[in-house]
Design a protein around this motif. Structure first.
Motif, PDB file in Angstrom:
ATOM      1  N   ASP A 562       0.820  -1.211   0.000  1.00 55.84           N
ATOM      2  CA  ASP A 562       0.000   0.000   0.000  1.00 55.84           C
ATOM      3  C   ASP A 562       0.854   1.262   0.000  1.00 55.84           C
ATOM      4  OD1 ASP A 562      -2.296  -1.501  -0.005  1.00 55.84           O
ATOM      5  OD2 ASP A 562      -2.564  -1.437   2.163  1.00 55.84           O
ATOM      6  N   PHE A 563       2.001   1.194   0.658  1.00 61.35           N
ATOM      7  CA  PHE A 563       2.882   2.361   0.666  1.00 61.35           C
ATOM      8  C   PHE A 563       3.380   2.683  -0.738  1.00 61.35           C
ATOM      9  CE2 PHE A 563       7.376   3.678   0.662  1.00 61.35           C
ATOM     10  CZ  PHE A 563       7.219   4.977   1.132  1.00 61.35           C
ATOM     11  N   LEU A 564       3.813   1.677  -1.468  1.00 60.85           N
ATOM     12  CA  LEU A 564       4.297   1.908  -2.829  1.00 60.85           C
ATOM     13  C   LEU A 564       3.181   2.440  -3.726  1.00 60.85           C
ATOM     14  CD1 LEU A 564       6.625  -1.181  -3.359  1.00 60.85           C
ATOM     15  CD2 LEU A 564       7.311   1.205  -3.079  1.00 60.85           C
ATOM     16  N   LYS A 565       1.969   1.925  -3.570  1.00 63.62           N
ATOM     17  CA  LYS A 565       0.866   2.407  -4.391  1.00 63.62           C
ATOM     18  C   LYS A 565       0.524   3.857  -4.049  1.00 63.62           C
ATOM     19  CE  LYS A 565      -1.277  -2.121  -5.179  1.00 63.62           C
ATOM     20  NZ  LYS A 565      -2.479  -2.963  -4.963  1.00 63.62           N
ATOM     21  N   ALA A 566       0.487   4.157  -2.765  1.00 70.32           N
ATOM     22  CA  ALA A 566       0.189   5.542  -2.374  1.00 70.32           C
ATOM     23  C   ALA A 566       1.286   6.491  -2.832  1.00 70.32           C
ATOM     24  CB  ALA A 566       0.006   5.623  -0.855  1.00 70.32           C
ATOM     25  N   PHE A 860      -5.944   0.679   8.090  1.00 75.64           N
ATOM     26  CA  PHE A 860      -6.984   0.832   9.111  1.00 75.64           C
ATOM     27  C   PHE A 860      -8.373   0.625   8.508  1.00 75.64           C
ATOM     28  CE2 PHE A 860      -9.976   3.545  11.437  1.00 75.64           C
ATOM     29  CZ  PHE A 860      -9.816   3.061  12.727  1.00 75.64           C
ATOM     30  N   ASP A 861      -8.620   1.204   7.351  1.00 71.33           N
ATOM     31  CA  ASP A 861      -9.928   1.077   6.718  1.00 71.33           C
ATOM     32  C   ASP A 861     -10.192  -0.348   6.237  1.00 71.33           C
ATOM     33  OD1 ASP A 861     -10.337   3.734   7.191  1.00 71.33           O
ATOM     34  OD2 ASP A 861      -9.843   4.393   5.156  1.00 71.33           O
ATOM     35  N   GLN A 862      -9.170  -0.970   5.650  1.00 72.54           N
ATOM     36  CA  GLN A 862      -9.376  -2.331   5.147  1.00 72.54           C
ATOM     37  C   GLN A 862      -9.554  -3.328   6.282  1.00 72.54           C
ATOM     38  OE1 GLN A 862      -7.062  -3.220   1.247  1.00 72.54           O
ATOM     39  NE2 GLN A 862      -5.787  -1.714   2.311  1.00 72.54           N
ATOM     40  N   ALA A 863      -8.897  -3.091   7.409  1.00 71.18           N
ATOM     41  CA  ALA A 863      -9.109  -3.981   8.553  1.00 71.18           C
ATOM     42  C   ALA A 863     -10.499  -3.815   9.135  1.00 71.18           C
ATOM     43  CB  ALA A 863      -8.050  -3.696   9.627  1.00 71.18           C
ATOM     44  N   SER A 864     -11.103  -2.639   8.969  1.00 74.52           N
ATOM     45  CA  SER A 864     -12.425  -2.386   9.529  1.00 74.52           C
ATOM     46  C   SER A 864     -13.544  -2.677   8.545  1.00 74.52           C
ATOM     47  CB  SER A 864     -12.526  -0.922   9.994  1.00 74.52           C
ATOM     48  OG  SER A 864     -11.484  -0.601  10.898  1.00 74.52           O
ATOM     49  N   LEU A 865     -13.322  -2.326   7.258  1.00 75.62           N
ATOM     50  CA  LEU A 865     -14.390  -2.411   6.273  1.00 75.62           C
ATOM     51  C   LEU A 865     -14.179  -3.479   5.222  1.00 75.62           C
ATOM     52  CD1 LEU A 865     -14.791   1.444   5.681  1.00 75.62           C
ATOM     53  CD2 LEU A 865     -16.042   0.008   7.293  1.00 75.62           C
ATOM     54  N   GLY A 866     -13.001  -4.078   5.178  1.00 73.80           N
ATOM     55  CA  GLY A 866     -12.736  -5.082   4.160  1.00 73.80           C
ATOM     56  C   GLY A 866     -11.766  -4.570   3.121  1.00 73.80           C
ATOM     57  N   MET A 868      -9.844  -3.607  -0.520  1.00 77.80           N
ATOM     58  CA  MET A 868     -10.246  -2.903  -1.737  1.00 77.80           C
ATOM     59  C   MET A 868     -10.526  -3.915  -2.836  1.00 77.80           C
ATOM     60  SD  MET A 868     -10.165   0.355  -1.075  1.00 77.80           S
ATOM     61  CE  MET A 868      -9.592   1.375   0.294  1.00 77.80           C
ATOM     62  N   GLU A 869     -11.624  -3.748  -3.530  1.00 79.77           N
ATOM     63  CA  GLU A 869     -12.027  -4.719  -4.533  1.00 79.77           C
ATOM     64  C   GLU A 869     -11.479  -4.419  -5.919  1.00 79.77           C
ATOM     65  OE1 GLU A 869     -16.231  -4.914  -4.428  1.00 79.77           O
ATOM     66  OE2 GLU A 869     -16.332  -5.798  -2.404  1.00 79.77           O
ATOM     67  N   SER A 870     -11.068  -3.195  -6.160  1.00 78.33           N
ATOM     68  CA  SER A 870     -10.596  -2.851  -7.506  1.00 78.33           C
ATOM     69  C   SER A 870      -9.632  -1.682  -7.401  1.00 78.33           C
ATOM     70  CB  SER A 870     -11.774  -2.491  -8.431  1.00 78.33           C
ATOM     71  OG  SER A 870     -12.447  -1.341  -7.935  1.00 78.33           O
ATOM     72  N   LEU A 871      -8.894  -1.482  -8.501  1.00 78.37           N
ATOM     73  CA  LEU A 871      -7.985  -0.342  -8.555  1.00 78.37           C
ATOM     74  C   LEU A 871      -8.740   0.976  -8.587  1.00 78.37           C
ATOM     75  CD1 LEU A 871      -5.325  -1.632 -11.126  1.00 78.37           C
ATOM     76  CD2 LEU A 871      -5.237  -1.691  -8.625  1.00 78.37           C
ATOM     77  N   ASP A 872      -9.899   0.962  -9.210  1.00 82.59           N
ATOM     78  CA  ASP A 872     -10.691   2.185  -9.257  1.00 82.59           C
ATOM     79  C   ASP A 872     -11.137   2.597  -7.859  1.00 82.59           C
ATOM     80  OD1 ASP A 872     -12.197   4.116 -11.123  1.00 82.59           O
ATOM     81  OD2 ASP A 872     -13.780   3.361  -9.801  1.00 82.59           O
ATOM     82  N   LEU A 874      -9.509   1.942  -5.078  1.00 82.21           N
ATOM     83  CA  LEU A 874      -8.314   2.451  -4.412  1.00 82.21           C
ATOM     84  C   LEU A 874      -8.011   3.875  -4.873  1.00 82.21           C
ATOM     85  CD1 LEU A 874      -5.839   2.087  -2.617  1.00 82.21           C
ATOM     86  CD2 LEU A 874      -4.680   0.993  -4.557  1.00 82.21           C
ATOM     87  N   PHE A 875      -8.143   4.135  -6.157  1.00 80.69           N
ATOM     88  CA  PHE A 875      -7.890   5.482  -6.675  1.00 80.69           C
ATOM     89  C   PHE A 875      -8.875   6.483  -6.073  1.00 80.69           C
ATOM     90  CE2 PHE A 875      -8.073   8.938  -9.691  1.00 80.69           C
ATOM     91  CZ  PHE A 875      -6.755   9.102 -10.080  1.00 80.69           C
ATOM     92  N   SER A 876     -10.142   6.099  -5.994  1.00 76.28           N
ATOM     93  CA  SER A 876     -11.148   6.993  -5.403  1.00 76.28           C
ATOM     94  C   SER A 876     -10.882   7.225  -3.923  1.00 76.28           C
ATOM     95  CB  SER A 876     -12.548   6.405  -5.605  1.00 76.28           C
ATOM     96  OG  SER A 876     -12.829   6.219  -6.988  1.00 76.28           O
ATOM     97  N   THR A 877     -10.414   6.188  -3.228  1.00 76.85           N
ATOM     98  CA  THR A 877     -10.120   6.338  -1.804  1.00 76.85           C
ATOM     99  C   THR A 877      -8.971   7.309  -1.579  1.00 76.85           C
ATOM    100  OG1 THR A 877     -10.875   4.065  -1.414  1.00 76.85           O
ATOM    101  CG2 THR A 877      -9.508   5.090   0.290  1.00 76.85           C
ATOM    102  N   LEU A 878      -7.918   7.199  -2.386  1.00 74.78           N
ATOM    103  CA  LEU A 878      -6.798   8.130  -2.248  1.00 74.78           C
ATOM    104  C   LEU A 878      -7.215   9.553  -2.586  1.00 74.78           C
ATOM    105  CD1 LEU A 878      -3.881   5.997  -3.752  1.00 74.78           C
ATOM    106  CD2 LEU A 878      -4.322   6.513  -1.343  1.00 74.78           C
ATOM    107  N   GLU A 879      -8.067   9.705  -3.585  1.00 75.37           N
ATOM    108  CA  GLU A 879      -8.568  11.042  -3.893  1.00 75.37           C
ATOM    109  C   GLU A 879      -9.384  11.599  -2.731  1.00 75.37           C
ATOM    110  OE1 GLU A 879     -10.699  10.751  -7.569  1.00 75.37           O
ATOM    111  OE2 GLU A 879      -9.049  11.704  -8.663  1.00 75.37           O
ATOM    112  N   GLU A 880     -10.147  10.743  -2.093  1.00 72.19           N
ATOM    113  CA  GLU A 880     -10.926  11.186  -0.923  1.00 72.19           C
ATOM    114  C   GLU A 880     -10.011  11.582   0.227  1.00 72.19           C
ATOM    115  OE1 GLU A 880     -14.212   9.435   2.270  1.00 72.19           O
ATOM    116  OE2 GLU A 880     -13.523   8.206   0.582  1.00 72.19           O
ATOM    117  N   TYR A 881      -8.937  10.832   0.449  1.00 71.96           N
ATOM    118  CA  TYR A 881      -7.971  11.204   1.482  1.00 71.96           C
ATOM    119  C   TYR A 881      -7.403  12.602   1.222  1.00 71.96           C
ATOM    120  CZ  TYR A 881      -7.838   6.335   3.132  1.00 71.96           C
ATOM    121  OH  TYR A 881      -8.147   5.108   3.653  1.00 71.96           O
TER     122      TYR A 881
END
Length: 998
Positions: A562-566, A860-866, A868-872, A874-881
């Motif tokens: 996740d660090f490399l992707k972020a 933290f989010d994946q441990a609580s909510l499950g 990420m199901e797709s790259l899209d 993940l991209f939307s989540t990073l944009e939200e962050y």
């Protein structure tokens, strides 16, 4: 009282004739003079400034119909203008002119005149003198009706003024007793019944707005309860809001015109040319607008007496005139309410000194017996303090009562807005704007009861305690001060906060249907009476223990990916932001530091890097070199200006020597150095010493023919692991996503990067590059995006920078322990081989740190909510962050700025040293219900008077003294905190805030 008063009265008694009143006064003053030291020691002798301000305030409120002011300067100015109006009224010969002038000036003086000063001065801010909104201290007021003085407000005030003057003038001219006595009396009786009806309706509509009715004794069955959802609460409160709107119309529009009609029809207006009647009627026309609710009550009392008497004449009462009657009724009603509040406070101190086990002292029984036996004396003290409008002072908060010295309603001499700020103050500063809007609506509806200056309210939400004080009251506005108490709860603070929660739960969280025995306020004796729940936009604080998340080996292994992707996402996004900021700078390099991303949360400034790679362009005819700054530039001033041994030859690097040998060109590169130093690294700066060929003896090989030995396989290439030529880009648009040269010079061996190359998320890189390509050029087509994805040189460049950051953070294998994760998250990265290089590249370091924090939030989010199901996703989540979150530490300045800017969400990682656990803290900005209750104002003034006496007169500053210990009934500890510094310690205090209540 000044000393010269005693001397003047004594001399007057000695040198004048026998005057009984003067003799009696002299005798009383002689006795008072003897007990002055005792009165001073007991805190009953008022300082001259406090006595003067108290006298001015009493004269303004009860003699001239004004209101206590939020500052001493405003008090002095308003008193001077009010006195001038009264004097002018006395000298106006025409009764019609008196009515019109008194009505007009009463209306104008009841407005917030500082708003007119700001409007005429052309100020665009919402600060209204010292009673407004100041940037930095409080949020800007909303652009709604009444918050700022504009054209609509001016038109409304002008319309009301003209309408009231027209009404008063016509009624007085055609229906005055001098014209038609019988018709005037019939008309005034009709207006009298209208006033009584208006009072009853307004009182009933105000009572049903709060959680309790009849003085806080019984629960209001119409008030919604058990509402955790704000939307549902608003829906169920619509009926009450409609009733509140009707009350606002009746109280602000109908009642003032009815009271003006009553005064214009009164017969005593014909006798205005006496001082008492001039003062009485000037005050009456003023208080109609200044405090419409109090004026309505006073007129109803006068009307009721008049209607009850009928045709019977009351000589002593009727001779006073209506204006003086209203003045006396207002004074007596105020003193009566003060007496009842002081008596309730005294009984609370007496009863709880025995019933509360922690408050029970050895002398409690003796003090109770003394108070019971001296009950008339106790009542006399309470009555005297009420008559003087002075605080009832419980000595050391024990049941020993004294009369404190008279002082203004604000209780403290300093300016409003003084506090003891700390990092937690920002939470109160953020919520003060939204709370002010909610208070405005509650004041207008009457949900918080009658608005009288000097009233205190307490608000509670989670761990926040808000203290609200009304400073000033006028027509259509109210000035308040909002204070915030400490969040780090002590034991005393916790005890009282828990009782506050219990009191509010009993009022707002009971079931809708209650039995008769359950509809009574079980906490009626408490200093706090719940009033209403207000929807306020505030941060909700949630804390979670991360056991099982941060210490999971699976999660730690996932953290690396996740660090490399972020980081890849941030690097590409940084290129996009840089190009948007400087669209013309796409051909030349941006230097080692690069351009700072506009979305950087940490706000770190970019600095020039210590070295730049020498970039060789193969598609140009001549080679261009960039001068590299020496690593010893900070010592440039140390070099000697006078060279004793002549000029020194310039030093050349290995790369430069090799290039010269190939091109036959000579390029000198100079740099400052320490005097007398031998710079071994200047020639071999990018080569390991073990990679150099051994030195040959001088003279060997001289004269031998040249032999082409070829390339030594044992010597690695001198090219830095971070140096990539632009010619490697296969797509012409790849230059737009190129990284600064200084980010490519990590001092790492190439084989280490090759070993970690499988970790680089190539699929994610191509996906992100395709999504961001459209953000760079609007005309970018699918072919351009495809060519960018297929550019191996661009991919290698980003892979090299990302993997270099990974190694520099010590995550080459995996994040091994929670403590290591916490240290990296906090920016305290343990030493690694490339840490110095990374820290010197400030912007890259901030991007890497942000990427790591984003990756931990993903964990933290994946441990609580499950997952990420797709790259899209993940991209939307990073944009939200990036858009809606601040992810960092509570102690950082960016955290405070994000709170004040009302970032929707904030996240921080913490470490509880006492429990040895790691915690996650999430702040969510949303509309929540803040519970607000009314405090016993006389209890607050009495405890503040004791605090002032104990610290200033008795000099008892013991931090564990009895008077500041927790008291769940009187809320003693919270009251002490809310006092103005230096005696109190609120962590936040707003400037006087102007709230429209029209």
């Amino acid at each position: 009282m000044p000393w010269w008063t005693f001397i003047a009265v004594d001399l007057a008694d000695r040198f004048t004739g026998p005057v009984p009143e003067l003799q009696l006064t002299s005798q009383v003053l002689h006795v008072v003079f003897l007990v002055l030291p005792l009165l001073w020691a007991l805190g009953m002798l008022s300082p001259l400034d406090a006595l003067l301000l108290w006298g001015m305030e009493q004269a303004l409120v009860f003699g001239l119909g004004g209101s206590p002011m939020s500052s001493n300067l405003r008090l002095l100015g308003m008193l001077a203008m009010s006195v001038c109006v009264t004097v002018c009224t006395f000298f106006i010969p025409s009764t019609l002119g008196v009515v019109l002038f008194s009505m007009a000036m009463g209306f104008l003086l009841s407005l917030d005149l500082s708003q007119f000063g700001t409007y005429c001065g052309g100020g665009s801010r919402g600060a209204c003198g010292d009673s407004g909104w100041h940037r930095g201290a409080s949020p800007a007021p909303p652009s709604l009706f009444g918050w700022r003085l504009g054209c609509s407000e001016l038109l409304l005030y002008l319309g009301l003024l003209l309408g009231a003057m027209t009404e008063a003038g016509l009624l007085h001219h055609f229906l005055s007793p001098s014209q038609t006595q019988n018709l005037a009396r019939v008309s005034q009786d009709a207006v009298s019944y209208l006033l009584i009806t208006l009072f009853i309706v307004c009182w009933a509509l105000r009572e049903i707005q709060g959680a309790y009715v009849f003085g806080g004794v019984f629960l209001n069955p119409l008030y919604p309860r058990g509402m955790a959802n704000v939307r549902v609460f608003k829906q169920r409160s619509r009926g009450l809001h409609m009733a509140g709107a009707i009350r606002r119309v009746l109280l602000n529009l109908v009642s003032p015109f009815a009271m003006v009609a009553f005064l214009a029809l009164d017969g005593s207006v014909q006798q205005l040319h006496t001082a008492s009647l001039s003062v009485g009627f000037t005050r009456a026309f003023r208080v109609v607008w200044q405090s419409s609710e109090d004026a309505l009550l006073q007129m109803v009392v006068v009307v009721s007496v008049r209607l009850a008497a009928g045709d019977t004449r009351l000589p002593g009462w009727d001779s006073l005139g209506t204006g003086v009657q209203l003045l006396l009724v207002g004074l007596l009603s105020d003193r009566l309410l003060q007496f009842l509040s002081k008596l309730k406070f005294a009984l609370a101190v007496l009863v709880t000194s025995w019933t509360e086990k922690k408050q029970r002292r050895q002398s409690a029984g003796t003090l109770l017996v003394l108070n019971a036996s001296l009950c008339p004396l106790l009542l006399s003290v309470v009555v005297l303090s009420a008559m003087l409008s002075a605080p009832l002072l419980p000595l050391f908060t024990l049941p020993i009562f004294l009369v404190g010295f008279p002082r203004p309603q604000r209780s403290w001499p300093g300016p409003v807005g003084t506090a003891c700020p700390c990092p937690d103050s920002i939470y109160y500063q953020q919520m003060s704007g939204s709370l002010a809007c909610a208070l405005r609506s509650a004041f207008a509806r009457g949900s918080l009861g009658p608005l009288t200056p000097g009233s205190h309210f307490l608000g509670r939400f989670q761990d926040r305690v808000v203290w609200i004080m009304i400073l000033e009251r006028g027509y259509g506005y109210c000035t308040v001060n909002i204070k915030g108490l400490e969040l780090q709860e002590t034991s005393c603070h916790t005890v009282e906060a828990r009782r506050v929660d219990e009191v509010f739960e009993g009022a707002f969280e009971r079931p809708e249907r209650l039995g008769l025995n359950q509809g009574i306020n079980l906490h009626w004796g408490n200093a706090l009476t719940p009033c209403a729940a207000l929807p306020v936009r505030v941060y909700s604080d949630a804390r979670n223990v991360l056991s099982g998340i941060i210490d999971s080996h699976d999660n730690l292994r996932k953290l690396q990916d996740d660090f490399l992707k972020a980081l890849v996402w941030l690097l590409l996004r940084n290129c996009v932001q840089r190009l948007k900021a400087f669209p013309w700078d796409t051909e030349e390099g941006t230097g080692g530091g690069g351009t700072k991303s506009q979305s950087s949360q940490l706000g770190q400034s970019t600095v020039t890097q210590p070295a730049e790679a020498i970039m060789v362009e193969s598609n140009i005819s001549s080679l261009k070199f960039r001068r590299a700054s020496s690593s010893l530039t900070s010592f440039g001033d140390w070099s000697d200006e006078d060279d004793l041994f002549g000029p020194q030859p310039a030093r050349r690097t290995v790369a430069l020597v090799s290039t010269e040998a190939q091109l036959g060109d000579t390029v000198l590169q100079t740099g400052p150095s320490l005097p007398g130093s031998v710079e071994m690294d200047s020639l071999f700066e990018n080569m390991a010493l073990s990679a150099l060929q051994p030195l040959q003896p001088l003279g060997l090989g001289l004269g031998l023919p040249a032999v082409d030995k070829g390339r030594n396989p044992e010597v690695p290439p001198t090219k830095s692991s971070g140096t990539l030529a632009h010619e490697n880009f296969s797509c012409p648009h790849s230059e737009l996503f190129s990284l600064p040269p200084g980010w490519r010079t990590a001092p790492l061996l190439p084989f280490r990067l090759q070993q970690l190359r499988p970790l680089f998320p190539e699929e994610w890189f191509r996906f992100t590059l395709g999504r961001l390509a459209l953000a760079v050029q609007d005309e970018a087509s699918e072919d351009v995006a495809k060519s960018l994805k297929e550019d191996g040189g661009l991919k290698d460049l980003h892979a090299q920078v990302a993997l270099s950051c990974l190694i520099s953070l010590g995550a080459e294998s995996a994040f091994t322990s929670p403590s290591y994760v916490y240290r990296v998250y906090s920016g305290d990265v343990p030493w690694t081989e490339g840490l110095k290089w990374l820290s010197e590249n400030k912007e890259l370091y901030q991007l890497a740190l942000k990427a790591f924090r984003y990756s931990f939030k993903l964990l933290f989010d994946q441990a609580s909510l499950g997952p990420m199901e797709s790259l899209d996703e993940l991209f939307s989540t990073l944009e939200e962050y990036e858009r809606d979150w601040y992810i960092g530490l509570v102690a950082e300045k960016g955290w405070q700025d994000s709170v004040l800017q009302e970032k929707p969400f904030l996240f921080s990682l913490g470490h509880d040293l006492t429990m040895g656990t790691y915690t996650g803290r999430v702040l969510s900005l949303q509309e929540q219900l803040v519970q607000v209750g009314h405090l016993n104002g006389e209890g607050v003034r009495g405890q503040w008077a004791n605090l002032s006496w104990e610290l200033l007169y008795a000099t008892n500053d013991d931090e564990e003294r009895y008077s500041i210990q927790a008291h769940p009934i009187m809320l003693r500890n919270l009251t002490v905190q809310a006092a103005d510094p230096p005696l109190g310690y609120p962590i936040y205090s707003s400037v006087p805030l102007h709230l429209p209540c029209f």
